[in-house]
Design a protein around this motif. Structure first.
Motif, PDB file in Angstrom:
ATOM      1  N   UNK A 125       0.784  -1.225   0.000  1.00  0.00           N
ATOM      2  CA  UNK A 125       0.000   0.000   0.000  1.00  0.00           C
ATOM      3  C   UNK A 125       0.812   1.268   0.000  1.00  0.00           C
ATOM      4  N   UNK A 126       2.156   1.150   0.024  1.00  0.00           N
ATOM      5  CA  UNK A 126       2.995   2.334   0.052  1.00  0.00           C
ATOM      6  C   UNK A 126       3.804   2.420  -1.241  1.00  0.00           C
ATOM      7  N   UNK A 127       3.781   3.567  -1.869  1.00  0.00           N
ATOM      8  CA  UNK A 127       4.606   3.811  -3.034  1.00  0.00           C
ATOM      9  C   UNK A 127       5.881   4.537  -2.628  1.00  0.00           C
ATOM     10  N   UNK A 128       6.708   4.751  -3.618  1.00  0.00           N
ATOM     11  CA  UNK A 128       7.870   5.590  -3.373  1.00  0.00           C
ATOM     12  C   UNK A 128       9.105   4.838  -2.964  1.00  0.00           C
ATOM     13  N   UNK A 129       9.964   5.546  -2.232  1.00  0.00           N
ATOM     14  CA  UNK A 129      11.305   5.056  -1.931  1.00  0.00           C
ATOM     15  C   UNK A 129      11.401   4.491  -0.527  1.00  0.00           C
ATOM     16  N   UNK A 130      12.244   3.494  -0.386  1.00  0.00           N
ATOM     17  CA  UNK A 130      12.607   2.960   0.926  1.00  0.00           C
ATOM     18  C   UNK A 130      14.045   3.392   1.178  1.00  0.00           C
ATOM     19  N   UNK A 131      14.267   4.095   2.265  1.00  0.00           N
ATOM     20  CA  UNK A 131      15.604   4.582   2.583  1.00  0.00           C
ATOM     21  C   UNK A 131      16.357   3.571   3.433  1.00  0.00           C
ATOM     22  N   UNK A 139      17.416   2.637  -0.710  1.00  0.00           N
ATOM     23  CA  UNK A 139      17.612   1.193  -0.649  1.00  0.00           C
ATOM     24  C   UNK A 139      16.709   0.459  -1.640  1.00  0.00           C
ATOM     25  N   UNK A 140      15.494   0.944  -1.829  1.00  0.00           N
ATOM     26  CA  UNK A 140      14.539   0.264  -2.707  1.00  0.00           C
ATOM     27  C   UNK A 140      13.524   1.264  -3.242  1.00  0.00           C
ATOM     28  N   UNK A 141      12.935   0.883  -4.377  1.00  0.00           N
ATOM     29  CA  UNK A 141      11.815   1.655  -4.918  1.00  0.00           C
ATOM     30  C   UNK A 141      10.613   0.717  -5.035  1.00  0.00           C
ATOM     31  N   UNK A 186      25.385   1.629  -9.049  1.00  0.00           N
ATOM     32  CA  UNK A 186      24.675   1.682  -7.773  1.00  0.00           C
ATOM     33  C   UNK A 186      23.527   0.682  -7.839  1.00  0.00           C
ATOM     34  N   UNK A 187      23.374  -0.069  -6.778  1.00  0.00           N
ATOM     35  CA  UNK A 187      22.420  -1.176  -6.752  1.00  0.00           C
ATOM     36  C   UNK A 187      21.325  -0.903  -5.727  1.00  0.00           C
ATOM     37  N   UNK A 188      20.082  -1.217  -6.087  1.00  0.00           N
ATOM     38  CA  UNK A 188      18.959  -1.141  -5.161  1.00  0.00           C
ATOM     39  C   UNK A 188      17.931  -2.191  -5.548  1.00  0.00           C
ATOM     40  N   UNK A 189      16.837  -2.239  -4.831  1.00  0.00           N
ATOM     41  CA  UNK A 189      15.792  -3.220  -5.089  1.00  0.00           C
ATOM     42  C   UNK A 189      14.564  -2.561  -5.700  1.00  0.00           C
ATOM     43  N   UNK A 190      13.935  -3.270  -6.632  1.00  0.00           N
ATOM     44  CA  UNK A 190      12.604  -2.902  -7.101  1.00  0.00           C
ATOM     45  C   UNK A 190      11.613  -3.847  -6.427  1.00  0.00           C
ATOM     46  N   UNK A 191      10.511  -3.293  -5.931  1.00  0.00           N
ATOM     47  CA  UNK A 191       9.556  -4.062  -5.142  1.00  0.00           C
ATOM     48  C   UNK A 191       8.158  -3.921  -5.750  1.00  0.00           C
ATOM     49  N   UNK A 192       7.459  -5.037  -5.881  1.00  0.00           N
ATOM     50  CA  UNK A 192       6.043  -5.025  -6.249  1.00  0.00           C
ATOM     51  C   UNK A 192       5.279  -5.857  -5.232  1.00  0.00           C
TER      52      UNK A 192
END
Length: 393
Positions: A125-131, A139-141, A186-192
């Protein structure tokens, strides 16, 4: 000896601070689903964003960077394949059926039941970035169906627009700048996340994929005009993500005199493997380049005897007198078979003369020879630095 990663990051931050000084006050029109939203960027907000990035009174930037990559590394085993992630993305739905899940899992997808105890990225239920740690790095989008730019192309590339927040905007540019300065994506995670009833208490499942920052060169030319630009990202495999983590973490050391190399692209490594360069035109290209550039044999056997010289140049030798040596020998790799897929890799090969190559046999290079190989460079090193020139030789 100073930590290599800290050296690189200190230099990167100094350069980034110079780039940030070009950002001016003003309105930025940030895309949103219904069009654009004007966002006022003020000097005070820029300064607050800079304090988050540059202030090391609470935490060391290097340590935050290491934690970022270690946390990513821990989640890589739970990541889905790029193909499966794209299949789920292209379904354009927030609800999955068991049939949908079967299709995705058959393509390498992995579903993670809702569990905030694993990581804060698993919040539906949350969009946007994870710090990440100390809120310094992204850290993730989180992606959800219906975002303003839902295009994920066949190569796994997509753009992700920053939130209407100067601090997030600056973090995006920092991710791009670090990719450039470290010569490491630079590495991060994509989340669905999707609605799927696992049981009475768990009604959501998640998919994650590692993504790397790409196509950043133009954004870094002028941060004032690109501050609010999206990140361009690309889905990557678990193997590539693991390699990037290993390369970053290998820089976090103080006891090595050997420079850490970035991994050769697989296709390039295969093209210039031992079986492709031994007694072939590709091998002659390498030898011609070494002769033309004044390279010399790293061994010592050829430098002994009545006609000994301190340096034997490859230009003094014929092609037949020049050989490709193995740092780890072929017979050693046969004895320890886990080495077989690496023994003919360009990073395990170096140019030498036939006399020195024959004298080494199945032995490993001693300290002197190893130092000379490091100074001269392996075939892999030459390809990294002079690949175009070698091809044209």
């Amino acid at each position: 000896m100073e930590n290599k990663l800290k050296q690189l990051l200190d230099e990167a931050l100094r350069n980034f601070n110079i780039l940030v000084s070009s950002i001016n006050d003003g309105t930025r029109n940030v895309p949103i689903p219904s069009g654009f939203k004007p966002v006022e960027v003020t000097f005070e907000e820029i300064e607050r964003a800079k304090r988050i990035i540059f202030d090391e009174s609470k935490s060391d930037f290097k340590e935050d960077m290491v934690k970022h990559f270690r946390q990513l590394e821990n989640l890589i085993p739970f990541c889905s394949s790029p193909k499966a992630f794209k299949t789920a993305w292209d379904m354009r739905t927030s609800i999955l059926s068991s049939h949908d899940m079967e299709i995705i899992t058959n393509e390498g997808g992995q579903f993670i039941p809702h569990n905030t105890n694993i990581s804060n990225v698993f919040n539906y239920g949350q969009r946007g970035n994870v710090l990440g740690t100390n809120r310094r790095l992204v850290f993730a989008i989180r992606h959800s169906e219906g975002h303003y730019d839902d295009v994920l192309d066949d190569l796994g590339r997509f753009t992700y627009q920053p939130q209407n927040d100067t601090k997030i905007m600056l973090r995006y540019r920092l991710a791009q700048h670090l990719s450039k300065e470290l010569e490491l994506p630079y590495l991060l995670l994509a989340v669905m996340w999707f609605r799927y009833s696992v049981n009475e208490k768990v009604n959501y499942v998640f998919m994650i994929s590692p993504v790397k920052v790409i196509d950043f060169e133009n954004d870094l030319l002028d941060l004032d005009s690109s501050l609010h630009a999206p990140l361009t990202l690309q889905l990557i495999t678990r193997a590539e993500a693991k390699s990037i983590c290993n390369r970053l973490l290998s820089l976090n050391q103080t006891d090595s005199h050997v420079e850490t190399r970035y991994e050769l692209p697989r296709q390039l490594a295969r093209e210039w493997a031992y079986d492709k360069i031994n007694a072939t035109e590709k091998g002659r290209q390498i030898k011609r380049w070494a002769q033309a550039t004044g390279m010399s044999c790293p061994g010592i056997k050829c430098k002994k005897g009545p006609l000994a010289k301190p340096k034997i140049l490859f230009s003094e030798l014929s092609f037949k007198e020049i050989a490709f040596g193995h740092i780890i020998s072929q017979n050693w790799a046969k004895a320890y078979s886990y080495l077989l897929d690496k023994v003919n890799h360009p990073d395990n090969l170096y140019l030498t003369c036939r006399i020195c190559n024959s004298s080494l046999g199945d032995h490993f290079p001693d300290d002197v020879l190893r130092s000379e190989i490091v100074n001269n460079g392996t075939i892999g090193d030459w390809l990294r630095q002079h690949g175009i020139d070698i091809r044209n030789s």
